[in-house]
Design a protein around this motif. Structure first.
Motif, PDB file in Angstrom:
ATOM      1  N   LEU A  83       6.727  23.000  53.784  1.00 39.95           N
ATOM      2  CA  LEU A  83       6.910  21.728  54.496  1.00 39.95           C
ATOM      3  C   LEU A  83       5.563  21.169  54.940  1.00 39.95           C
ATOM      4  O   LEU A  83       4.807  21.841  55.639  1.00 39.95           O
ATOM      5  N   THR A  85       4.141  18.801  57.351  1.00 38.72           N
ATOM      6  CA  THR A  85       4.512  18.053  58.570  1.00 38.72           C
ATOM      7  C   THR A  85       3.322  17.303  59.171  1.00 38.72           C
ATOM      8  O   THR A  85       3.377  16.874  60.320  1.00 38.72           O
ATOM      9  N   LEU A  88       4.395  13.937  60.330  1.00 41.19           N
ATOM     10  CA  LEU A  88       5.672  13.908  61.042  1.00 41.19           C
ATOM     11  C   LEU A  88       5.663  12.900  62.187  1.00 41.19           C
ATOM     12  O   LEU A  88       6.648  12.208  62.447  1.00 41.19           O
ATOM     13  N   ILE A  95       8.541  10.495  66.177  1.00 46.00           N
ATOM     14  CA  ILE A  95       8.848  11.527  65.191  1.00 46.00           C
ATOM     15  C   ILE A  95       9.757  10.941  64.120  1.00 46.00           C
ATOM     16  O   ILE A  95      10.806  10.384  64.426  1.00 46.00           O
ATOM     17  N   ASP A  96       9.322  11.077  62.870  1.00 44.83           N
ATOM     18  CA  ASP A  96      10.093  10.556  61.745  1.00 44.83           C
ATOM     19  C   ASP A  96      10.199  11.653  60.690  1.00 44.83           C
ATOM     20  O   ASP A  96       9.238  11.937  59.977  1.00 44.83           O
ATOM     21  N   TYR A  97      11.396  12.262  60.603  1.00 44.61           N
ATOM     22  CA  TYR A  97      11.575  13.371  59.677  1.00 44.61           C
ATOM     23  C   TYR A  97      11.502  12.932  58.212  1.00 44.61           C
ATOM     24  O   TYR A  97      11.332  13.773  57.315  1.00 44.61           O
ATOM     25  N   ASN A  98      11.613  11.641  57.952  1.00 46.59           N
ATOM     26  CA  ASN A  98      11.472  11.162  56.580  1.00 46.59           C
ATOM     27  C   ASN A  98      10.031  11.250  56.082  1.00 46.59           C
ATOM     28  O   ASN A  98       9.773  11.098  54.889  1.00 46.59           O
ATOM     29  N   ARG A  99       9.132  11.476  57.008  1.00 46.79           N
ATOM     30  CA  ARG A  99       7.714  11.581  56.640  1.00 46.79           C
ATOM     31  C   ARG A  99       7.336  12.999  56.222  1.00 46.79           C
ATOM     32  O   ARG A  99       6.183  13.264  55.874  1.00 46.79           O
ATOM     33  N   ILE A 100       8.287  13.939  56.262  1.00 45.69           N
ATOM     34  CA  ILE A 100       8.031  15.314  55.815  1.00 45.69           C
ATOM     35  C   ILE A 100       8.100  15.371  54.291  1.00 45.69           C
ATOM     36  O   ILE A 100       9.030  14.840  53.678  1.00 45.69           O
TER      37      ILE A 100
END
Length: 332
Positions: A83, A85, A88, A95-100
């Protein structure tokens, strides 16, 4: 490039410098390729660290004539789907989990081997040319080159071997993506402010071995092998000086009718110390690595298994390794 290949050799704690005589000799001692009578291929797979890392190996070798042989092999050790991050949190602190995203880190080693008999009876030599490729996602990658030299000698059923790895010193030159580096260099204040060194050096190492095979009248045999693994620096090896450190290894292979093989070995003798250089346990200051293995051979196909200790017998961390070797003459 130091882990080792072939479950048969790993089951004997890598004490095969003098006895190796098949397609896997390209790794252990290229001089052993001379023993090949036909084309051979070998494959191996192992998982490390609770299946986080995958270790794979493939090799091919064949004789050129009665006095020479060649081979090629490739090793990959990698961790996939890591991952990423680093992005992130956006510039606004959200925090944007789509950026992982995902990336892999892997090391590759490709070895070209050549072996030849010397004019002196019983002597043979081999050389390796190695290309090393290391990749850490899109963050960094490197290329490296090196050479190994091996020698084997046999007399009165005793075999002796010498393998010098990275004899010219192996250099890896890194290329770092500065754009990716700049994205993360300020993640921890005061750290990672300068680019890492771009040159990685692997110093020479030597392995000296001897072995003998005993054949008994009831279709059984015993191969006994001993190695001295040497590094030209002070380490935690069992024998250690400022200029040379030596780690002994012993391997045994019991065979029945050249069909079934039972193997055992012990090596990696290390002085166990704490970070502050105090002995971990005064009553048990020498650590070692026991290995066992099993092999089956039938009509040119050999399947081997090894149960190897990763170096910490107190925690019982073991790895299961499987390999297969095929003599391609069976297809004719």
């Amino acid at each position: 490039m130091n882990i080792g290949v072939d479950a048969a050799a790993l089951g004997m704690s890598n004490a095969v410098t003098s006895s190796t005589n098949d397609v896997n000799s390209g790794y252990w001692n290229p001089a052993g390729l001379i023993a090949l009578e036909d084309k051979q291929v070998s494959l191996m797979h192992a998982s490390y660290f609770a299946n986080i890392a995958q270790y794979d190996y493939a090799a091919f070798a064949m004789p050129i004539d009665e006095r020479s042989a060649w081979g090629v092999s490739m090793i990959r050790f990698g961790v996939d789907d890591i991952l990423n991050t680093t992005q992130l949190i956006d510039d606004q602190g959200n925090i944007d989990y789509n950026r992982i995203s995902l990336f892999s880190t892997a090391d590759y080693g490709v070895t070209f081997s050549y072996a030849r008999k010397l004019p002196v009876p019983g002597f043979q030599y081999g050389v390796n040319a190695k290309v090393i490729r290391r990749i850490i996602g899109k963050f960094a990658n490197s290329w490296g080159f090196g050479f190994d030299v091996g020698l084997q000698f046999e007399r009165n059923n005793w075999k002796f071997g010498l393998m010098v790895r990275d004899i010219t010193t192996t250099y890896n030159v890194w290329t770092i993506d500065e754009e990716e580096y700049n994205k993360i260099k300020d993640a921890v204040e005061g750290q990672n402010q300068e680019l890492p060194e771009s040159t990685e050096i692997t110093l020479p190492k030597a392995q000296l071995g001897m072995s003998k095979k005993f054949d008994f009248h009831n279709d059984t045999s015993l191969l006994a092998a001993f190695n001295l693994n040497m590094r030209f620096a002070k380490t935690n090896d069992l024998i250690s000086t400022d200029g040379l450190s030596i780690d002994p290894a012993l391997g045994l292979e019991f065979g029945y009718t050249d069909l079934v093989f039972l193997r055992a070995g012990v090596g990696n003798f290390q002085l166990i110390e704490q970070i502050d250089n105090t002995v971990y346990n005064p009553s048990y200051r020498v650590g070692f690595q026991p290995n066992v293995g099993l092999g089956f051979k039938y009509k040119g196909i050999e399947i081997d298994y090894a149960l190897t200790d990763l170096g910490n017998q107190s925690a019982a961390l073991y790895s299961n390794i499987f390999s297969v070797k095929v003599d391609l003459s069976i297809f004719r």
